[in-house]
Design a protein around this motif. Structure first.
Motif, PDB file in Angstrom:
ATOM      1  N   LYS A  89      11.545  21.882   4.478  1.00 60.93           N
ATOM      2  CA  LYS A  89      12.077  22.612   5.634  1.00 60.93           C
ATOM      3  C   LYS A  89      12.045  24.126   5.376  1.00 60.93           C
ATOM      4  O   LYS A  89      11.734  24.919   6.265  1.00 60.93           O
ATOM      5  CB  LYS A  89      13.511  22.168   5.920  1.00 60.93           C
ATOM      6  CG  LYS A  89      13.639  20.743   6.475  1.00 60.93           C
ATOM      7  CD  LYS A  89      13.184  20.691   7.931  1.00 60.93           C
ATOM      8  CE  LYS A  89      13.470  19.314   8.536  1.00 60.93           C
ATOM      9  NZ  LYS A  89      13.045  19.262   9.947  1.00 60.93           N
ATOM     10  N   LYS A  90      12.371  24.504   4.164  1.00 57.57           N
ATOM     11  CA  LYS A  90      12.393  25.926   3.832  1.00 57.57           C
ATOM     12  C   LYS A  90      10.996  26.530   3.936  1.00 57.57           C
ATOM     13  O   LYS A  90      10.812  27.634   4.456  1.00 57.57           O
ATOM     14  CB  LYS A  90      12.957  26.129   2.420  1.00 57.57           C
ATOM     15  CG  LYS A  90      14.440  25.827   2.284  1.00 57.57           C
ATOM     16  CD  LYS A  90      14.908  26.066   0.856  1.00 57.57           C
ATOM     17  CE  LYS A  90      16.411  25.819   0.717  1.00 57.57           C
ATOM     18  NZ  LYS A  90      16.875  26.065  -0.673  1.00 57.57           N
ATOM     19  N   GLU A  91      10.005  25.798   3.436  1.00 57.07           N
ATOM     20  CA  GLU A  91       8.636  26.295   3.492  1.00 57.07           C
ATOM     21  C   GLU A  91       8.153  26.416   4.928  1.00 57.07           C
ATOM     22  O   GLU A  91       7.466  27.381   5.291  1.00 57.07           O
ATOM     23  CB  GLU A  91       7.708  25.374   2.698  1.00 57.07           C
ATOM     24  CG  GLU A  91       7.921  25.443   1.194  1.00 57.07           C
ATOM     25  CD  GLU A  91       7.130  24.389   0.435  1.00 57.07           C
ATOM     26  OE1 GLU A  91       6.709  24.684  -0.701  1.00 57.07           O
ATOM     27  OE2 GLU A  91       6.936  23.276   0.976  1.00 57.07           O
ATOM     28  N   ILE A  92       8.528  25.449   5.751  1.00 58.27           N
ATOM     29  CA  ILE A  92       8.126  25.473   7.165  1.00 58.27           C
ATOM     30  C   ILE A  92       8.727  26.685   7.866  1.00 58.27           C
ATOM     31  O   ILE A  92       8.053  27.382   8.633  1.00 58.27           O
ATOM     32  CB  ILE A  92       8.548  24.163   7.859  1.00 58.27           C
ATOM     33  CG1 ILE A  92       7.649  23.017   7.394  1.00 58.27           C
ATOM     34  CG2 ILE A  92       8.496  24.303   9.380  1.00 58.27           C
ATOM     35  CD1 ILE A  92       8.104  21.648   7.826  1.00 58.27           C
ATOM     36  N   MET A  93       9.999  26.947   7.604  1.00 58.94           N
ATOM     37  CA  MET A  93      10.655  28.084   8.251  1.00 58.94           C
ATOM     38  C   MET A  93      10.004  29.394   7.826  1.00 58.94           C
ATOM     39  O   MET A  93       9.738  30.271   8.665  1.00 58.94           O
ATOM     40  CB  MET A  93      12.148  28.100   7.912  1.00 58.94           C
ATOM     41  CG  MET A  93      12.923  29.183   8.666  1.00 58.94           C
ATOM     42  SD  MET A  93      14.672  29.175   8.266  1.00 58.94           S
ATOM     43  CE  MET A  93      15.166  27.592   8.908  1.00 58.94           C
TER      44      MET A  93
END
Length: 763
Positions: A169-173
């Motif tokens: 999720k962090k990478e996507i954001m």
């Protein structure tokens, strides 16, 4: 009974049809997703492409003190990792764009239903992952055709699910925020923060983060630079979402929404900002670099898209101080130039004919962007182009007080710009060769010729130390040896000259018996000519070559007075050698180059060589100290500039320096050296026919020296820079006499007490 049975049969039929439709619908949806994943609605990204999504990443130019000086880019994007993101941005993004971001797997059920209801419109329904999918793989604009839009939406869903499997999720954001085009040439969150608030994204506060996140719905519509009121309203909506998600409370919200939206709008441009001339010089360097450094697959690096990091030697604070010093002094000097030009009907040119003036103007016309566009892109004839230069039009012109709207012909604007005094200024550390300052001109947007590394100008008396160094090294002389400053003629045929040569001092007077130290301090021309006559032009040229001068130097005695064109970069490299105890280090402006993953592609090692004995180098330093103690550079001690102003600087520390003024005052120079910083400054008009008529204003001590004083004063006040005020290191067992006021005990040991004219003979 029959009726009831028939009703049951009909109901059973409806049930069967319902389940057929239900499962058929599910099968249809599954098939749609399968068709999308198989590429029926257009090419789908491969696993490799999902692993490495294409994006144009800007190359960053990073100063020695860690400041981004500028970028080379096709798209102004510099990726930011999630851990480096401002928490205010993260909270605002999730609260406004995707409240259930951490709970879904790429597709939000409620958002999907909303998307079906609003088919053909985004309506804010897409998840962050879906928006990333759209931005990465088929652009931010949705198709207008409803059928095509359905296909796009299905592709977004499929890609979103794949992205969720591939990334955290962090990478996507982080990927999403790095992809968004925030308009005004700001691609990605870091560029947006710098463009709208002139700060790194990690330093954005709550309300600034709300402005940036508020733009995501429609960056053009909520562009705060154009639509301040609309953007303020949108900011407050985002702040309201933070309240709803309990990130801030009502009291904080009431306080924040009342704040005015204050921008520090600094759109990033190749032609504006700090160290613009240096960045362009570096661009040419990198174009050559990529030809000799290939990727593992053999392809070339792209400085506009591959996200390189170029670590340079420039110090951002020193660069700022240099640019401020240039502006501070040249604003005053330029006013004086315009004042004097009012009395000149052919301003800014002096002592040239109308034909010569016309040639200068025509040359400038043909070199202009207007000429290029009309000739190559519009196919206009030369006659049509020339006529266009006489048509008045509205335009913005440069002034030291900011851009000015005016009406004039393009030809008049050329003459107007020819009035402006230009500069070239470079500073470097003698011991490392690291270039700390590079100011190639007064404003790159309007004047794109670099006067540090590109433009060679006549150096005047700053060349004389090369002559003295040759004599000290080859003839064993010292700064304390004496020579007669008097009438001197070098006869025709001597060193190949075609006529008798009788150099005189600028004031037409002579000082009689002087030491070499006094001769250089007062820039006495007959003294330099006599020394040249003893060593010969070739020996002096060889010395200049050893000191890094590569410009063409004519093998003529007149070079003793500086009748030679050399760049500021080469002159600073040469003078640094004296402070570095005779070791020449080629000026270096890049320390290392990394790829976007931080892998070092090149570590630059400066080139160096021993070129003179350290005793000789120290003797030249002592000669140059005399220039600032009692010679043409002594105004550094009291801050005066004749006929102009009084500056605050009053230096008392040891300074090795040399002024230089070319014929007709077309070029003014000052070379200033302290133990750990050597600086060279040239000032003059682009065209040599434009210049001050009076030496009072046109000499190097008036045009260039004050810039050095203002710059060094700022550097000394900044204790973090640690610029030396100490004495230059004196070699142990120094073999050359440099203390001219002390009596010689052993007069047989050296040549110190000789009258040079006795040995040279009288000319």
């Amino acid at each position: 009974m029959a009726t009831k049975k028939a009703e049951n049969q009909n109901f059973s039929k409806y049930i069967k049809w319902f389940w057929k439709l239900f499962f058929g619908g599910i099968a249809f949806v599954v098939l749609l997703f399968l068709f999308a994943s198989w590429g029926f609605f257009g090419e789908m990204p491969s696993f490799e492409k999902l692993e490495n999504p294409d994006s144009n990443v800007a190359t960053e130019i990073i100063s020695s003190d860690g400041v981004v000086l500028g970028k080379f880019y096709a798209e102004n994007r510099v990726p930011v990792k999630f851990d480096d993101l401002s928490p205010h941005l993260v909270n605002a993004l999730v609260s406004t764009e995707d409240e259930r971001f951490y709970d879904h797997s790429g597709i939000d059920a409620r958002g999907t239903l909303r998307a079906i209801v609003k088919l053909g419109q985004d309506g804010g329904a897409s998840t962050i992952t879906q928006q990333l999918a759209k931005n990465l793989f088929h652009g931010s604009d949705g198709a207008k055709n409803i059928i095509e839009r359905i296909g796009q939406k299905i592709k977004e869903w499929v890609i979103a699910v794949r992205l969720e499997r591939q990334y955290t999720k962090k990478e996507i954001m982080a990927m999403y925020l790095n992809q968004v085009d925030f308009v005004n040439n700001a691609i990605g969150i870091n560029s947006a923060a710098r463009t709208y608030f002139n700060k790194d994204q990690k330093d954005l506060n709550v309300e600034e983060s709300a402005v940036i996140v508020g733009m995501l719905t429609n960056p053009s519509r909520f562009n705060p630079n154009r639509f301040l009121e609309r953007s303020t309203t949108r900011r407050n909506v985002v702040l309201g979402q933070l309240v709803r998600n309990e990130i801030i409370n009502e009291k904080e919200f009431d306080s924040l929404k009342k704040l005015p939206l204050t921008l520090d709008f600094k759109p990033e441009s190749h032609k504006e900002g700090s160290a613009t001339y240096f960045r362009e010089y570096l661009r040419d360097y990198m174009k050559k670099w990529v030809e000799n450094h290939k990727k593992e697959d053999g392809s070339k690096y792209d400085i506009y898209r591959d996200g390189l990091k170029i670590y340079v030697t420039i110090d951002s604070k020193m660069q700022k101080y240099a640019e401020e010093a240039v502006e501070q002094h040249l604003t005053i000097l330029q006013d004086k130039f315009f004042e004097k030009a009012k009395r000149n009907k052919n301003a800014p040119f002096l002592k040239i004919s109308k034909d010569e003036t016309d040639r200068i103007i025509m040359r400038a016309m043909k070199a202009s962007e207007r000429w290029r566009v009309m000739k190559k892109e519009e196919g206009k004839s030369e006659e049509e182009i020339i006529k266009s230069f006489d048509v008045k039009r509205k335009m913005k012109v440069f002034t030291w007080k900011g851009e000015k709207d005016t009406i004039m012909t393009p030809k008049d604007s050329i003459r107007y710009y020819k009035h402006f005094l230009q500069t070239g200024m470079m500073a470097m550390e003698p011991q490392t060769g690291h270039v700390k300052v590079w100011v190639g001109g007064i404003n790159y947007k309007y004047f794109q010729y670099d006067h540090v590394g590109q433009g060679a100008r006549q150096v005047g008396s700053t060349f004389k130390p090369f002559v003295y160094a040759t004599a000290i090294e080859q003839l064993g002389l010292s700064p304390c040896d004496t020579i007669i400053d008097g009438p001197f003629t070098m006869p025709k045929g001597r060193w190949g000259i075609s006529a008798d040569w009788s150099p005189t001092n600028s004031d037409g007077k002579y000082k009689g018996m002087v030491t070499l130290s006094q001769g250089l301090a007062n820039s006495l021309n007959p003294v330099s000519a006599k020394i040249m006559d003893r060593v010969g032009p070739k020996a002096v040229i060889d010395m200049a070559r050893d000191l890094g001068v590569t410009s063409e130097i004519p093998e003529q005695p007149a070079i003793a007075l500086g009748a030679v064109d050399i760049t500021v970069e080469q002159m600073v490299g040469a003078f640094s050698t004296y402070a570095n105890k005779g070791v020449y280090i080629k000026p270096t402006f890049v320390t290392r180059i990394e790829d976007k993953n931080g892998i070092v592609l090149e570590q630059v090692i400066p080139e160096s060589k021993d070129v003179m004995n350290q005793d000789v180098a120290y003797a030249i330093i002592k000669l140059l100290e005399g220039v600032t103690q009692s010679g043409t550079g002594q105004r550094l001690r009291w801050g005066g500039v004749s006929g102009l102003t009084q500056y605050d600087y009053k230096f008392s520390n040891p300074i090795a320096g040399k002024t230089g003024t070319s014929q007709n005052n077309s070029d003014g120079w000052f070379m200033g050296v302290v133990p750990n910083l050597a600086t060279g400054i040239w000032v003059g008009n682009d065209d040599r026919a434009a210049h001050f008529s009076q030496t009072l204003y046109g000499q190097g001590a008036c045009m260039a020296l004050p810039i050095w004083g203002l710059f060094m004063d700022k550097c000394y006040k900044d204790k973090d820079l640690d610029i030396s005020k100490e004495a230059f290191d004196r070699p142990k067992e120094l073999s050359i006499r440099v203390d001219c006021n002390k009596k010689v005990i052993d007069s047989t040991a050296t040549l110190e007490d000789k009258n040079i004219d006795d040995e040279f003979g009288s000319f």
